[in-house]
Every structure is written in C-alpha cells, then in structure tokens.
Design a protein around this motif. Sequence first.
Motif, PDB file in Angstrom:
ATOM      1  N   LEU A   1       0.304  -1.475   0.098  1.00 31.32           N
ATOM      2  CA  LEU A   1       0.003   0.205   0.171  1.00 31.32           C
ATOM      3  C   LEU A   1       0.696   1.427   0.159  1.00 31.32           C
ATOM      4  N   LYS A   2       0.673   2.273  -0.385  1.00 33.32           N
ATOM      5  CA  LYS A   2       1.007   4.005  -0.559  1.00 33.32           C
ATOM      6  C   LYS A   2       0.989   3.957   1.019  1.00 33.32           C
ATOM      7  N   ARG A   3       1.963   4.368   1.459  1.00 31.80           N
ATOM      8  CA  ARG A   3       1.649   5.535   2.358  1.00 31.80           C
ATOM      9  C   ARG A   3       1.814   6.761   3.162  1.00 31.80           C
ATOM     10  N   VAL A   4       1.283   6.659   3.982  1.00 35.03           N
ATOM     11  CA  VAL A   4       1.192   8.236   4.225  1.00 35.03           C
ATOM     12  C   VAL A   4       1.502   8.144   6.123  1.00 35.03           C
ATOM     13  N   THR A   5       2.053   9.755   5.602  1.00 31.36           N
ATOM     14  CA  THR A   5       2.664   9.779   7.428  1.00 31.36           C
ATOM     15  C   THR A   5       2.237  10.832   7.755  1.00 31.36           C
ATOM     16  N   LEU A   6       1.884  11.606   9.086  1.00 27.87           N
ATOM     17  CA  LEU A   6       1.048  12.331   9.705  1.00 27.87           C
ATOM     18  C   LEU A   6       1.808  13.127  10.521  1.00 27.87           C
ATOM     19  N   LYS A   7       1.656  14.428  11.197  1.00 26.76           N
ATOM     20  CA  LYS A   7       2.446  15.333  11.534  1.00 26.76           C
ATOM     21  C   LYS A   7       1.876  14.542  13.231  1.00 26.76           C
TER      22      LYS A   7
ATOM     23  N   LEU B   1      -6.446   8.967  15.784  1.00 29.11           N
ATOM     24  CA  LEU B   1      -7.159   7.660  16.273  1.00 29.11           C
ATOM     25  C   LEU B   1      -8.225   6.819  17.273  1.00 29.11           C
ATOM     26  N   LYS B   2      -8.703   9.059  16.670  1.00 24.53           N
ATOM     27  CA  LYS B   2     -10.320   8.982  17.388  1.00 24.53           C
ATOM     28  C   LYS B   2     -10.938   8.137  15.668  1.00 24.53           C
ATOM     29  N   GLY B   3     -10.527   8.780  15.091  1.00 22.91           N
ATOM     30  CA  GLY B   3     -11.208   8.486  13.235  1.00 22.91           C
ATOM     31  C   GLY B   3     -11.475   9.239  12.393  1.00 22.91           C
ATOM     32  N   ALA B   4     -10.762  10.413  13.093  1.00 20.57           N
ATOM     33  CA  ALA B   4     -11.294  11.978  12.318  1.00 20.57           C
ATOM     34  C   ALA B   4     -10.505  12.048  10.795  1.00 20.57           C
ATOM     35  N   PRO B   5     -11.189  12.731  10.792  1.00 23.05           N
ATOM     36  CA  PRO B   5     -10.556  12.861   8.764  1.00 23.05           C
ATOM     37  C   PRO B   5      -9.228  13.535   9.291  1.00 23.05           C
ATOM     38  N   ILE B   6      -8.051  13.695   8.226  1.00 22.01           N
ATOM     39  CA  ILE B   6      -7.230  14.362   8.299  1.00 22.01           C
ATOM     40  C   ILE B   6      -7.192  15.164   7.091  1.00 22.01           C
ATOM     41  N   PHE B   7      -6.438  16.422   7.233  1.00 27.66           N
ATOM     42  CA  PHE B   7      -6.674  17.466   6.539  1.00 27.66           C
ATOM     43  C   PHE B   7      -4.924  17.548   5.826  1.00 27.66           C
ATOM     44  N   ARG B   8      -5.458  18.307   4.799  1.00 25.37           N
ATOM     45  CA  ARG B   8      -3.701  19.015   3.886  1.00 25.37           C
ATOM     46  C   ARG B   8      -2.671  18.689   5.097  1.00 25.37           C
ATOM     47  N   PRO B   9      -3.092  20.392   5.772  1.00 25.62           N
ATOM     48  CA  PRO B   9      -1.378  20.365   6.161  1.00 25.62           C
ATOM     49  C   PRO B   9      -1.282  19.628   7.558  1.00 25.62           C
ATOM     50  N   GLY B  10      -2.134  18.874   7.892  1.00 31.57           N
ATOM     51  CA  GLY B  10      -1.316  17.335   8.749  1.00 31.57           C
ATOM     52  C   GLY B  10      -1.006  16.180   8.566  1.00 31.57           C
ATOM     53  N   ILE B  11      -0.432  16.443   6.864  1.00 29.85           N
ATOM     54  CA  ILE B  11       0.295  15.194   6.750  1.00 29.85           C
ATOM     55  C   ILE B  11       1.531  15.757   6.547  1.00 29.85           C
ATOM     56  N   LEU B  12       2.553  14.885   6.866  1.00 32.46           N
ATOM     57  CA  LEU B  12       4.424  14.793   6.689  1.00 32.46           C
ATOM     58  C   LEU B  12       4.844  14.720   5.613  1.00 32.46           C
ATOM     59  N   GLU B  13       4.415  13.533   5.173  1.00 37.88           N
ATOM     60  CA  GLU B  13       5.074  13.288   3.956  1.00 37.88           C
ATOM     61  C   GLU B  13       4.106  12.180   2.895  1.00 37.88           C
ATOM     62  N   CYS B  14       3.988  12.096   2.258  1.00 35.87           N
ATOM     63  CA  CYS B  14       3.316  11.199   1.161  1.00 35.87           C
ATOM     64  C   CYS B  14       3.888  10.506   0.023  1.00 35.87           C
ATOM     65  N   GLU B  15       3.778   9.502  -0.299  1.00 40.44           N
ATOM     66  CA  GLU B  15       4.487   8.326  -1.505  1.00 40.44           C
ATOM     67  C   GLU B  15       3.666   8.809  -2.565  1.00 40.44           C
TER      68      GLU B  15
ATOM     69  N   VAL C   1      -6.844   2.724  -1.121  1.00 39.99           N
ATOM     70  CA  VAL C   1      -6.747   2.332   0.488  1.00 39.99           C
ATOM     71  C   VAL C   1      -5.393   2.821   0.713  1.00 39.99           C
ATOM     72  N   VAL C   2      -4.737   3.880   1.735  1.00 42.04           N
ATOM     73  CA  VAL C   2      -3.222   3.443   2.028  1.00 42.04           C
ATOM     74  C   VAL C   2      -3.806   3.271   3.105  1.00 42.04           C
ATOM     75  N   ALA C   3      -2.000   3.539   3.523  1.00 42.52           N
ATOM     76  CA  ALA C   3      -1.346   3.060   4.838  1.00 42.52           C
ATOM     77  C   ALA C   3      -0.745   4.356   6.122  1.00 42.52           C
ATOM     78  N   VAL C   4      -1.704   4.067   7.122  1.00 42.42           N
ATOM     79  CA  VAL C   4      -1.396   5.462   7.891  1.00 42.42           C
ATOM     80  C   VAL C   4      -0.249   5.530   9.107  1.00 42.42           C
TER      81      VAL C   4
END
Length: 280
Positions: free
Chosen positions: A194-200, A208-222, A230-233
């Motif tokens: 799976l493609k990997r998405v790393t969060l800040k 961890l509570k199932g909340a949607p992730i906004f673009r500024p909250g992403i550290l890096e993405c493949e 489907v991606v791995a978080v």
Amino acid sequence: MDGILPIDKPRDMSSRKLCSEVKRLLNARKVGSSGTLDPHASGLMLLCINNATKLISVLQRLDKEYIALARFHTDVTQAQLSEVLEAFKGEIVQLPPKRSSVARKPRKRCIYELRLLEFSPREAKLYVKCEAGTYVRKLIHEIGTRLGGAHLQELRRTAIGYFKIEDAVSFEEFVKSENREGFLLPMEECVKHLKRVTLKWGSVRGALKGAPIFRPGILECEAPPEKGEVVAVFTPSNDLIALGKWVGGNVALMIDRVIRPEYKPNKKRWEKRVHGGSLS
C-alpha cells in the motif's frame, strides 16, 4: 502482542483448527486468517494476531501461488494439455462452488501464470499464479472438461503476494518452540503493497479517533494516491496506526480503520532521533 504469523498448514488439518491451536498456544485474544485452505490442502497461511486481524481485508486482496496436482480421468497427451492450459491464461469466469462463503454468482478472475511442471498421461503438476478469490479446484475441473475429465489430487499454496512459503514456520516447529512470539512479523509488514501516508504528530491523536485528516496535517506521502485508494497511515516514528482512503482535497484523508486504538506516541524518543541526526 500483535503481528502476522506466516505458517505452513499441514495436510488433513482444517484452517479453523489451525487458528484455534495458534490462538491457544499464543494465549491470544483473537486470531484470524487472510484466506483459508481446504483440509486436504497444505501450504502458506497468514494468521493475524490480535490487532492485526484489522488488516485481514488488505491481505485478502494479494495474489496467490499454488502447486496443483491434477489427475486426469483418461489418458491425455502433453500437446493436448498445453493447448488447453493456454486457453485458461488471462481472465476467466468462475462460478463459486456450492459450499462457499460468497454469493454463488459468476465472477471474473485473472490467471497470471499457468505452467506445466511435470507430466504423465494421467497426472500433471501445475504452477498456478492467480488473482485472490480464484478457486483452484474449480479451475482444474474446468480444465478437465476439455480433456475427458480431471480432478484436483493435491494442492499446496506457495505464496501470498510477497509472503513466501520458504519464510513460513511449520506447525510442528511452532508447537515445539519455546519462543512462539518470535515467529510473528510486525504489522507494518502487511502493508508494504500500500502507499504510505505519514502524519504530523498533531494529527495522530485525531486519527486514532477516526477523525478526517486535513492536508496540513500530513508530514509526507508517497507517490500521490488515486482518489478512493486505500493507504497505510503511519506516525513520524514509523508506527502503523490506521488504514485510510485518500480523498485528495483539503480533507486529504479519511480514516477507514484504526489499527492501534490504544497507541501512545513516543514523541520525545522520535525528536531525540531527529536531533541526533539519524532521521531526516
């Protein structure tokens, strides 16, 4: 204790019995498999332990590889068999057998490779690489309809995606071992496809509570995922915490399944590694 157990199921043991025995020996809360095998079949099974059961859906989609021994009801020639095998390569349509856990409707499946390994007029050993959900017993029967009849004599699964039978522990060795947990692979091994998405770190608690992730909250993405993919978080410390579906807008990611709801970030250790120069 979470992880994946690649195990070589012996013949004449049901998949349910294998899961039950592994659960007992590991004293695990939950054990599930990414795909069962008939009792008379042997080979690779991936058993998901505790939180890893939440990854079964992504493992089920991996391609499978088998060694199948077909028994013909009449003598056939190698030329006849080779011609028929060619006809079954690529996309085929299968009707699931009556004793099946899925709806009995025709469905398309892909046979990527179908090679003859050994031949005699009444038997043939075949290598099959196929899409998940292909019924090999049914495939052998369908091949036989063009050759005067055939049935599956033996079946051994040798691979599930990038997991190989050579890396699996035998059931006998697992039972005798004094360090059974040592055979478990980390859950991160399950999502390499799976493609990997790393969060800040600031987005981890919400994820961890199932909340949607906004673009500024992403550290890096493949390489940018497709919409709906489907991606791995992951956290910045390389811990898998969830599966998600890529949206691609300002709300970049929807959390589909939390893998580690009890996860407690070790942010200080990660920051120490960063400042120490071992992580960019």
